[in-house]
Design a protein around this motif. Structure first.
Motif, mmCIF file in Angstrom:
data_model
loop_
_atom_site.group_PDB
_atom_site.id
_atom_site.type_symbol
_atom_site.label_atom_id
_atom_site.label_comp_id
_atom_site.label_asym_id
_atom_site.label_seq_id
_atom_site.Cartn_x
_atom_site.Cartn_y
_atom_site.Cartn_z
ATOM 1 N N THR A 36 0.838 -1.211 0.000
ATOM 2 C CA THR A 36 0.000 0.000 0.000
ATOM 3 C C THR A 36 0.869 1.256 0.000
ATOM 4 O O THR A 36 1.673 1.465 0.923
ATOM 5 C CB THR A 36 -0.904 -0.002 1.259
ATOM 6 O OG1 THR A 36 -1.680 -1.201 1.234
ATOM 7 C CG2 THR A 36 -1.824 1.203 1.258
ATOM 8 N N CYS A 37 0.682 2.079 -0.993
ATOM 9 C CA CYS A 37 1.436 3.339 -1.088
ATOM 10 C C CYS A 37 1.091 4.218 0.109
ATOM 11 O O CYS A 37 -0.085 4.361 0.469
ATOM 12 C CB CYS A 37 1.072 4.042 -2.388
ATOM 13 S SG CYS A 37 1.817 5.668 -2.559
ATOM 14 N N THR A 38 2.097 4.812 0.713
ATOM 15 C CA THR A 38 1.875 5.598 1.925
ATOM 16 C C THR A 38 1.337 7.000 1.633
ATOM 17 O O THR A 38 1.078 7.756 2.561
ATOM 18 C CB THR A 38 3.181 5.722 2.735
ATOM 19 O OG1 THR A 38 4.198 6.235 1.865
ATOM 20 C CG2 THR A 38 3.605 4.377 3.289
ATOM 21 N N HIS A 39 1.145 7.349 0.356
ATOM 22 C CA HIS A 39 0.555 8.657 0.060
ATOM 23 C C HIS A 39 -0.947 8.611 0.287
ATOM 24 O O HIS A 39 -1.460 9.288 1.178
ATOM 25 C CB HIS A 39 0.882 9.084 -1.383
ATOM 26 C CG HIS A 39 0.202 10.347 -1.793
ATOM 27 N ND1 HIS A 39 -0.629 10.422 -2.879
ATOM 28 C CD2 HIS A 39 0.200 11.586 -1.238
ATOM 29 C CE1 HIS A 39 -1.098 11.657 -2.989
ATOM 30 N NE2 HIS A 39 -0.602 12.386 -2.007
ATOM 31 N N SER A 40 -1.669 7.805 -0.514
ATOM 32 C CA SER A 40 -3.126 7.755 -0.345
ATOM 33 C C SER A 40 -3.684 6.360 -0.488
ATOM 34 O O SER A 40 -4.868 6.204 -0.786
ATOM 35 C CB SER A 40 -3.809 8.671 -1.360
ATOM 36 O OG SER A 40 -3.524 9.999 -1.087
ATOM 37 N N GLY A 41 -2.842 5.355 -0.365
ATOM 38 C CA GLY A 41 -3.382 4.007 -0.240
ATOM 39 C C GLY A 41 -3.537 3.194 -1.509
ATOM 40 O O GLY A 41 -4.138 2.116 -1.474
ATOM 41 N N CYS A 42 -3.046 3.653 -2.658
ATOM 42 C CA CYS A 42 -3.102 2.813 -3.862
ATOM 43 C C CYS A 42 -2.075 1.683 -3.739
ATOM 44 O O CYS A 42 -1.232 1.688 -2.844
ATOM 45 C CB CYS A 42 -2.789 3.639 -5.110
ATOM 46 S SG CYS A 42 -4.040 4.865 -5.477
ATOM 47 N N GLU A 43 -2.137 0.741 -4.681
ATOM 48 C CA GLU A 43 -1.194 -0.388 -4.626
ATOM 49 C C GLU A 43 -0.007 -0.110 -5.551
ATOM 50 O O GLU A 43 -0.187 0.320 -6.682
ATOM 51 C CB GLU A 43 -1.915 -1.651 -5.082
ATOM 52 C CG GLU A 43 -1.073 -2.902 -4.937
ATOM 53 C CD GLU A 43 -1.889 -4.136 -5.287
ATOM 54 O OE1 GLU A 43 -2.950 -4.349 -4.654
ATOM 55 O OE2 GLU A 43 -1.481 -4.868 -6.203
ATOM 56 N N SER A 53 0.854 4.031 -9.491
ATOM 57 C CA SER A 53 0.201 4.573 -10.692
ATOM 58 C C SER A 53 -0.715 5.746 -10.359
ATOM 59 O O SER A 53 -1.083 6.509 -11.246
ATOM 60 C CB SER A 53 -0.602 3.486 -11.400
ATOM 61 O OG SER A 53 -1.610 3.018 -10.539
ATOM 62 N N CYS A 54 -1.107 5.897 -9.094
ATOM 63 C CA CYS A 54 -2.097 6.943 -8.794
ATOM 64 C C CYS A 54 -1.514 8.342 -8.945
ATOM 65 O O CYS A 54 -2.049 9.165 -9.692
ATOM 66 C CB CYS A 54 -2.659 6.746 -7.398
ATOM 67 S SG CYS A 54 -3.839 5.392 -7.363
ATOM 68 N N HIS A 55 -0.401 8.631 -8.249
ATOM 69 C CA HIS A 55 0.107 10.010 -8.282
ATOM 70 C C HIS A 55 1.616 10.091 -8.447
ATOM 71 O O HIS A 55 2.202 11.152 -8.271
ATOM 72 C CB HIS A 55 -0.326 10.754 -7.012
ATOM 73 C CG HIS A 55 -1.751 10.506 -6.638
ATOM 74 N ND1 HIS A 55 -2.121 9.855 -5.493
ATOM 75 C CD2 HIS A 55 -2.891 10.799 -7.310
ATOM 76 C CE1 HIS A 55 -3.447 9.746 -5.454
ATOM 77 N NE2 HIS A 55 -3.933 10.308 -6.544
ATOM 78 N N GLY A 56 2.269 8.938 -8.705
ATOM 79 C CA GLY A 56 3.670 9.002 -9.119
ATOM 80 C C GLY A 56 4.732 8.784 -8.067
ATOM 81 O O GLY A 56 5.897 9.085 -8.313
HETATM 82 FE FE1 FES Z 1 0.489 6.419 -4.321
HETATM 83 FE FE2 FES Z 1 -0.753 8.768 -4.257
HETATM 84 S S1 FES Z 1 -1.489 6.863 -3.562
HETATM 85 S S2 FES Z 1 1.175 8.287 -5.074
#
Ligand code: FES
Length: 510
Positions: free
Chosen positions: A466-473, A486-489
């Motif tokens: 889980t990406c620590t920015h906003s939770g994408c994989e 892939s969500c925000h780079g």
């Molecule tokens: Fe991964 Fe935003 S959730 S970059």
């Protein structure tokens, strides 16, 4: 693999911009703190230091060691997605201001090179837009006319010509844009960093910023790892993908991986010029002097949404096949690399006040024109931070509304990202023991997903996926030996540490 976890190296990375930059510690204050030391951050700092501001620049890694070091040094004011598209999306007047501001940014780089005596091989040259392979002659002529008409509307110099010296395109309908440019980006930034220090600016490397807070009494507080604090009247976040934003800007842009290769070529085989075709994503060719009687030809393209394909080798093969067909005397491949660009939905960057803030500014969404957008950020933010109106501000205003025409255009042009080589799907591996050197995969552990990789030294790493920015994989990128979101780079090294924002915290332990 280098210390930052990445595997590839661009043609420019033999130059270090400020190798002895200290780490930040303690508490300091200044007029403006700039987070990120790529071309945007250094350009902003230079412009502010030039008018007497006390500026501090701080970067999570080496100075100019992020995506700026992975550019292909294209200094072209022409909208990367086509001037006719820009006019359709934003209207003629905004497109004219975009062109004017991008030309001013290029002129400012040229002026800085001359005034500061920077040895970076800056030179003005022609650029040529030629048809993509397989485009029928009538369609190619129509496309050229459309871009020519658009150039006239926005005041960009362009000329209808026939042919480029690329095999099969010697008689093609081509558009020539005079007075574009290129340079060695890191040598330029080395000169700019030195000038910033001369003017009293302070530059700190390897000092990750954890938060940017606007204070109720006015001003900002920036907190760094190891308890450091910088207080300032204003902050500028110039970190490729902004670390201070969770959703607002991120819903209006997307991160793309782009690929480039450099080859040797006997000097004089091709003129020193920029070439790009009308494909989507487009291919391009750029020249750079090599040693002795050799030039380096840079070819690139094959972009895809970050984290949505892991087939870099095949993309490099496709770029090589494309350029060898056009330039049969091409020599050996000397280096290959990838980088990340942030594309906005209306093809203009975001430069200005961060939405909802009074003292925090942002530079992002360079849409394939990172070099000119970066230099422009210096010019534009100098005006905005000192309270001076500028007609270019509305073009790049981060809070701008997205016109409905843009949304419809994006819907109609949504392209399915093609993953050219199958990659490991979640649960495909039975155990981490099956991971080979340099391989990564998402594994299931009950309801949890584990990002597991074996680095090039054979060490196994396991973290939450889980990406620590906003939770994408996150997804494994075997070309760069990192995890991409892939969500925000965001990018993360095999050991989970952050390589590229917007994330500021490492991947959690599995
Ligand atoms: Fe991964 Fe935003 S959730 S970059």
């Amino acid at each position: 693999m280098n210390a930052r976890g990445e595997q590839t190296r661009s043609l420019w990375m033999n130059v270090e911009v400020y190798p002895r930059a200290p780490k930040f510690s303690g508490k300091k204050s200044c007029d403006t703190v700039i987070i990120g030391s790529g071309i945007a951050g250094l350009s902003v700092a230079y412009e502010l230091a030039s008018i007497g501001q006390k500026a501090i620049i701080i970067d999570r890694g080496p100075i100019a060691g992020g995506m700026t070091s992975r550019t292909t040094a294209h200094l072209a004011p022409i909208c990367d997605d086509g001037l006719s598209t820009l006019i359709n999306l934003r209207g003629e007047e905004t497109a004219r201001l975009f062109q004017e501001s991008q030309e001013a940014a290029l002129a400012r780089i040229e002026e800085n090179v001359a005034q500061l005596g920077i040895d970076c091989n800056f030179r003005r040259l022609d650029a040529f837009l030629f048809p993509a392979m397989g485009v029928e002659p009538k369609e190619a002529r129509d496309q050229r006319q459309q871009e020519f008409d658009a150039a006239r509307k926005v005041g960009a110099a362009a000329e209808l010509v026939t042919g480029v010296p690329l095999k099969g395109f010697e008689k093609a309908p081509v558009l020539r844009y005079p007075n574009q440019a290129t340079f060695h980006p890191l040598r330029y930034l080395r000169g700019l960093a030195s000038a910033i220090l001369d003017k009293g600016g302070r530059i700190f490397a390897n000092s990750p910023v954890l938060s940017v807070e606007e204070l109720s009494e006015g001003g900002v507080r920036v907190s760094t790892e190891n308890g450091g604090v910088i207080e300032a009247a204003s902050a500028v976040v110039a970190t490729n993908s902004p670390i201070n934003d969770r959703f607002q800007l991120h819903t209006k842009m997307s991160p793309y991986r782009t690929y480039a290769m450099a080859f040797t070529l006997p000097r004089g085989t091709l003129p020193d010029a920029l070439f790009w075709d009308t494909g989507d994503p487009y291919h391009y060719v750029r020249m750079n002097p090599g040693p002795g009687s050799v030039d380096y030809l840079i070819a690139g393209g094959a972009d895809h949404k970050s984290g949505e394909a892991d087939d870099g080798d095949i993309r490099f093969e496709a770029i090589e096949a494309w350029i060898r067909a056009l330039v049969p005397t091409l020599g050996k491949d000397v280096t290959r690399w990838s980088g990340q660009v942030l594309d906005t939905i209306d093809y203009c960057g975001f430069i200005g006040l961060n939405p909802g803030n009074k003292s925090v500014y942002v530079v992002t969404g360079d849409s394939g024109q990172g070099m000119t957008h970066g230099a422009l950020a210096g010019l534009l933010l100098k005006y905005l931070i000192t309270g001076t109106d500028n007609p270019w501000a509305a073009v790049y205003e981060p809070s701008r509304k997205t016109p409905s025409g843009v949304i419809n255009y994006v819907r109609e042009n949504v392209s399915v990202v093609t993953n050219l080589a199958g990659y490991l799907m979640p649960g495909e591996l039975k155990s981490v023991g099956e991971l080979r050197l340099g391989q990564g995969a998402i594994l299931r552990n009950g309801l949890r997903k584990i990002a597991a990789c074996r680095d090039l030294d054979g060490k196994l790493h396991q973290h939450s996926a889980t990406c620590t920015h906003s939770g994408c994989e996150v997804a494994w990128n075997s070309t760069e030996q990192c995890w991409d979101c892939s969500c925000h780079g965001s990018h993360f090294a095999p050991d989970g540490s952050v390589l590229n924002g917007p994330a500021v915290s490492p991947l959690m332990a599995a």
